[in-house]
Design an enzyme around this catalytic site. Structure first.
Site, short mmCIF file in Angstrom:
data_model
loop_
_atom_site.label_atom_id
_atom_site.label_comp_id
_atom_site.label_asym_id
_atom_site.label_seq_id
_atom_site.Cartn_x
_atom_site.Cartn_y
_atom_site.Cartn_z
N ARG A 1 0.25 3.41 -3.11
CA ARG A 1 -0.37 4.74 -3.02
C ARG A 1 0.55 6.08 -2.77
O ARG A 1 0.44 6.97 -3.72
CB ARG A 1 -1.26 4.76 -1.62
CG ARG A 1 -2.27 3.67 -1.79
CD ARG A 1 -3.31 3.82 -0.62
NE ARG A 1 -3.98 2.56 -0.50
CZ ARG A 1 -5.22 2.64 -0.08
NH1 ARG A 1 -6.02 3.27 0.12
NH2 ARG A 1 -6.12 1.15 -0.18
N GLU B 1 0.77 -1.16 -0.09
CA GLU B 1 -0.04 -0.15 0.15
C GLU B 1 0.92 1.27 0.00
O GLU B 1 0.54 2.39 -0.70
CB GLU B 1 -1.00 0.06 1.06
CG GLU B 1 -2.11 -1.39 1.26
CD GLU B 1 -3.10 -1.10 0.14
OE1 GLU B 1 -3.22 0.06 -0.62
OE2 GLU B 1 -3.96 -2.13 0.04
N GLU C 1 -12.50 -0.48 -9.80
CA GLU C 1 -12.10 -1.25 -10.74
C GLU C 1 -12.93 -1.10 -12.21
O GLU C 1 -12.61 -1.41 -13.22
CB GLU C 1 -11.83 -2.87 -10.57
CG GLU C 1 -10.72 -2.72 -9.53
CD GLU C 1 -10.95 -2.33 -8.06
OE1 GLU C 1 -12.23 -2.06 -7.63
OE2 GLU C 1 -10.08 -1.92 -7.36
N ASP D 1 -4.53 -9.69 -7.46
CA ASP D 1 -4.86 -9.02 -8.84
C ASP D 1 -3.78 -8.32 -9.59
O ASP D 1 -3.13 -8.60 -10.60
CB ASP D 1 -5.74 -7.92 -8.58
CG ASP D 1 -5.70 -7.24 -7.01
OD1 ASP D 1 -4.47 -7.57 -6.62
OD2 ASP D 1 -6.56 -6.64 -6.53
#
Ligand code: DMJ
Length: 571
Positions: A179, A175, A472, A310
């Site tokens: 980000r 993360e 998404e 993913d």
């Protein structure tokens, strides 16, 4: 005769190019040093950290050089008219920008410098280290939406970021990379503001230390004390997406700084992926959870392109784009992963209208020796899995695989259809479907559908009915619009945007909601949460689909998994 640059003698030309490059490097260094003197560095300099498992520079890999390879055009060749949007498209774009500004204002007034705004109680909360995650994540959206004043107002806060100042004892490597680091690299690519690169380098140096483990595989959590003591270990059952999708950010950081350490770190993960792709229980795919400490992906039988796995897959074609096609390994891995996914992960729902749509589900290896092959496809869809359409589209375009673009359209239409299936016009977080035995479809069988449960036809369950402002679905809709030029994607985007606004808008911002299956948008319960990806991703994609197609062209930029566009190498 007028001496022209283009016609100049080769040696003079070479000297000119050399001087221009030297000048550019000196100029960039000068700007960076100016920024360093204006803004203090973080309280701890991780670049000085003594590593327990150092790597000699001579053993490090460098980003591949040389001429760009044959990647194909990604964007549709739009007519001139598309570059001058009509009044309706413009007003839709303005509506998205207004929605963004409303949230931005509330965040800056009520939450900054905290990570997130709580959109109902209008306070701030820290979820990612307390370094103003929403602000950093949204810097490039400000630039894309041409909110220059708002962007400039943030620069002193960016300059004051201190990566050593956090109440946490450990941070999430993935993360923090997608980000914060991704957000800053993109904002730097779009603005050239030196302070942003300065802070990205400081953070990159911190994250680089995560690779200081016996086998140079990073752990899921970066524990400050372990990192300083040199006692970090890779995890024995970590989400595969975590170490395996740091590559775009680390590569871009190497490209921008010339420091090869970052690239070398992720190149080792690429070698692991290459080495193991055909050794797993479902060759071509890696399981959702992997033993990175032993570099052993053979123990788990669960596979998916969704949650936890993913972006491992998403980054295969994207790395090819960022490297200008100069490393064929990524295309090769993409092709065999997608071949396995088409066989075992994608499914077609059984529907009364026989709609030709697909979803990305899960696969479990039951018994490899079984007569039927022993692999079960589990027809469970996730909002997170909606990025798969865009991924097939990008791979199909870049590598010239027509059937992948067709699959991309069927997958993307699947998510659009799922949005439209619920009374709120929004797709749930996780749901099960009745599926056909093959992707070619099947006849509707009313007996298989449990009308008692009151789910729309085709659905078996809605295991998690929330919508948490995820991007998404609109991500794929936007990408397919740019790839095919079809107006139907803009129309679907507008329906999705209005549905999301109706169901999630609070008095001053937008909030995640508890249940998209309730009878109307007015009946939704707000969860008082607005993750940073709402302004970094969701609203950015909504804005871009109503913008002229040369704004962040897919032939010039590649998006990281948090929707941060990185500049692709230029011919
Ligand atoms: C984002 O942080 C990224 O897109 C990530 O890859 C997956 N989850 C969220 C958004 O849903």
């Amino acid at each position: 005769m007028v001496w022209s640059w283009r016609r100049g003698r080769p040696s003079a030309r070479r000297l000119g190019v050399f001087l221009a490059v030297v000048f550019l490097i000196l100029f960039l260094r000068y700007r960076l040093s100016l920024s360093e003197s204006m803004y203090p560095p973080s309280g701890f300099d991780w670049s000085k950290q003594q590593l327990r498992y150092p790597i000699n520079e001579s053993d490090m890999s460098r980003p591949p050089q040389g001429p760009l390879q044959n990647l194909q055009r990604v964007q549709y060749r739009f007519q001139r008219a598309a570059f001058v949007p009509d009044a309706r498209t413009k007003s839709r774009r303005d509506a998205v920008r207004d929605a963004f500004l409303r949230c931005w204002k509330s965040y800056t007034e009520h939450a900054l410098p905290h990570d997130e705004l709580m959109p109902v109680s209008l306070t701030g909360k820290d979820t990612f280290g307390g370094w103003a995650a929403t602000m950093v994540d949204a810097l490039d959206t400000l630039l894309i939406m041409d909110l220059k004043d708002e962007f400039r107002a943030m620069l002193p806060l960016v300059g004051a970021l201190d990566w050593a100042n956090t109440p946490l004892t450990s941070i999430n490597v993935f993360e923090t990379t997608i980000r914060y680091l991704g957000g800053m690299l993109s904002a730097y690519d779009l603005s050239g503001e030196p302070v942003i690169l300065q802070k990205a380098i400081e953070l990159g140096d911190l994250l680089y230390v995560a690779f200081d483990t016996p086998n140079h595989m990073p752990p899921f959590w970066f524990d400050f004390r372990d990192a300083k003591k040199g006692t970090q270990q890779a995890g024995t059952s970590d989400p595969s997406a975590s170490p395996c999708s740091l590559s775009l950010e680390f590569t871009r950081l190497s490209q921008l700084t010339g420091d090869i350490r970052y690239f070398d770190a992720i190149e080792r993960i690429k070698h692991f992926l290459e080495r193991t792709q055909d050794t797993t229980q479902l060759p071509g795919l890696w399981p959702v959870f992997i033993d990175f400490a032993r570099e052993d992906p053979t123990r788990s039988a669960d596979f998916s392109l969704g949650a936890q796995a993913d972006s491992l897959y998403e980054y295969l074609p994207k790395m090819s784009a960022l490297l200008g096609g100069r490393d064929p390994a990524y295309e090769k891995m993409y092709r065999s992963a997608m071949a396995a996914a088409e066989k075992h992960i994608l499914f077609r729902p059984m529907l009364p209208g026989g709609d030709d749509i697909l979803f990305s589900g899960n696969a479990r290896v039951r018994d490899k020796e079984a007569a039927d092959g022993g692999v079960d496809t589990i027809p469970e869809g996730q909002h997170l899995g909606c990025f798969v359409g865009g991924m097939f589209g990008l791979g199909g375009k870049l590598f010239g695989i027509k059937s992948h673009v067709e699959t991309a359209e069927r997958l993307t239409r699947g998510c659009m259809w799922a949005y439209a299936s619920f009374p709120t016009g929004i797709m749930p977080e996780v749901f099960g479907m009745l599926s056909c035995p093959s992707l070619d479809g099947c006849a509707w069988d009313e007996d298989r559908w449990d009308s008692e449960k009151k789910h729309p036809k085709g659905f078996k369950h809605v295991r998690d009915p929330r919508y948490i402002l995820r991007p998404e679905a609109i991500e794929s809709v936007f990408l397919l619009y740019r790839m095919t030029g079809k107006a139907e994607y803009q129309e679907a985007a507008w329906r999705m945007f209005t549905a999301i606004q109706d169901a999630t808008a609070t008095e001053r911002a937008n909030s995640a909601i508890m249940d998209v299956t309730v009878e109307s948008s007015n009946a939704t319960t707000k969860l008082d949460s607005m993750e940073s990806f709402w302004m970094a991703e969701t609203l950015k994609y909504f804005y871009l689909i109503f913008s002229p197609p040369d704004l962040v062209s897919l032939d010039e930029f590649v998006f990281n998994t948090e929707a941060h566009p990185f500049r692709r190498p230029d011919r």
